[in-house]
Scaffold this active site. Structure first.
Site, short mmCIF file in Angstrom:
data_model
loop_
_atom_site.label_atom_id
_atom_site.label_comp_id
_atom_site.label_asym_id
_atom_site.label_seq_id
_atom_site.Cartn_x
_atom_site.Cartn_y
_atom_site.Cartn_z
CG HIS A 1 6.86 5.12 1.02
ND1 HIS A 1 6.37 6.16 1.80
CD2 HIS A 1 6.75 4.00 1.77
CE1 HIS A 1 6.01 5.68 2.99
NE2 HIS A 1 6.23 4.37 3.00
CG HIS B 1 -0.06 0.15 2.50
ND1 HIS B 1 0.39 -0.94 3.21
CD2 HIS B 1 0.43 1.23 3.14
CE1 HIS B 1 1.11 -0.53 4.23
NE2 HIS B 1 1.17 0.79 4.21
O1 ACK Z 1 5.09 1.51 4.94
P1 ACK Z 1 4.25 2.54 5.52
O2 ACK Z 1 3.91 3.75 4.75
O3 ACK Z 1 4.79 2.97 6.96
O4 ACK Z 1 2.90 1.87 6.02
C1 ACK Z 1 2.87 1.70 7.40
C2 ACK Z 1 1.53 2.11 7.95
O5 ACK Z 1 1.67 3.45 8.39
C3 ACK Z 1 1.07 1.24 9.13
O6 ACK Z 1 2.05 1.20 10.10
C4 ACK Z 1 2.99 3.92 8.20
N1 ACK Z 1 3.37 4.68 9.39
C5 ACK Z 1 3.58 4.22 10.64
N2 ACK Z 1 3.87 5.24 11.48
C6 ACK Z 1 3.83 6.38 10.75
C7 ACK Z 1 4.04 7.76 11.03
N3 ACK Z 1 4.33 8.19 12.25
N4 ACK Z 1 3.93 8.65 10.01
C8 ACK Z 1 3.63 8.24 8.76
N5 ACK Z 1 3.41 6.96 8.42
C9 ACK Z 1 3.52 6.03 9.39
C10 ACK Z 1 3.84 2.71 7.98
#
Ligand code: ACK
Length: 215
Positions: free
Chosen positions: A150, A66
């Site tokens: 990303h 995703h």
């Molecule tokens: O790979 P990602 O974009 O990085 O997808 C997961 C998703 O949310 C579930 O954990 C993203 N994620 C986790 N913490 C944060 C944060 N503080 N800020 C932005 N994205 C985050 C993580």
């Protein structure tokens, strides 16, 4: 109000449909193999310092691919409620978009794909996504909106997926460098400290549904 807060998801984002997930995983795997091959002949540029294990084993794969738009942490994250209440979010919830995957990158921590968002897709992008990263990645706040977009393809042992977007920003704030080689998939650049980016010759079109995730 109480119920609203309980109902906010862990995050909103575009969830790749199965054929797009399969295609991206396969292109990602081809890239890791090609990079392993290239690194064998390159000195002082290892991703997994001192470790000889193939990159494919070094990165633990993600189950569902995703592109996060807003991390809400069930309402605990700043701006979560405001984002969820944006009219565009409810209007476009459940719609399928064609995401353009323009590059693949690896660092000693993460393996990911860069997504180049269109203006139509940017309406779902939080205005502070890059600014929020400024404390971890100085300069990130001045990058164009959507720079952090990303898809996490894998993380090294003990690394959280939030790192993938930060690693992408870390590469994007660096001065542009010349490609070190042209691979079949595109041109490969090295940014030091185990950071590599492959700009795809043909951006990959990945069909993805805008939705949200609750664990
Ligand atoms: O790979 P990602 O974009 O990085 O997808 C997961 C998703 O949310 C579930 O954990 C993203 N994620 C986790 N913490 C944060 C944060 N503080 N800020 C932005 N994205 C985050 C993580």
């Amino acid at each position: 109000r109480q119920l609203d807060e309980v109902c906010l998801p862990l995050f909103f984002g575009w969830f790749l449909l199965t054929p797009a997930q399969d295609q991206l995983r396969s292109t990602g795997s081809d890239f890791l193999t090609a990079l392993d091959g290239f690194k064998k002949n390159a000195v002082g540029s290892s991703v997994n310092e001192g470790q000889e294990i193939p990159l494919e084993q070094y990165f633990k794969g993600k189950r569902s691919l995703h592109c996060t738009t807003k991390f809400c942490d069930y309402g605990k994250a700043e701006g979560a409620k405001e984002y969820a209440e944006k009219p565009e979010v409810s209007e476009l919830y459940g719609s399928v978009f064609d995401l353009a995957v323009s590059a693949l990158f690896v660092t000693p921590r993460t393996f990911g794909a860069r997504v180049s968002l269109t203006d139509e897709q940017l309406v779902l992008w939080p205005a502070d996504a890059e600014k929020e990263a400024e404390s971890s990645v100085p300069g990130a706040g001045s990058l164009p909106l959507g720079s952090r977009a990303h898809i996490t393809l894998g993380c090294a042992d003990g690394v959280e997926p939030v790192q993938t977007g930060l690693d992408l920003l870390e590469i994007l704030v660096l001065p542009e460098v010349e490609p070190v080689t042209d691979l079949e998939l595109g041109s490969l650049r090295f940014y030091g400290e185990g950071r590599w980016m492959l700009e795809l010759k043909e951006p990959m079109c990945a069909a993805a549904c805008f939705s949200s995730f609750y664990k």
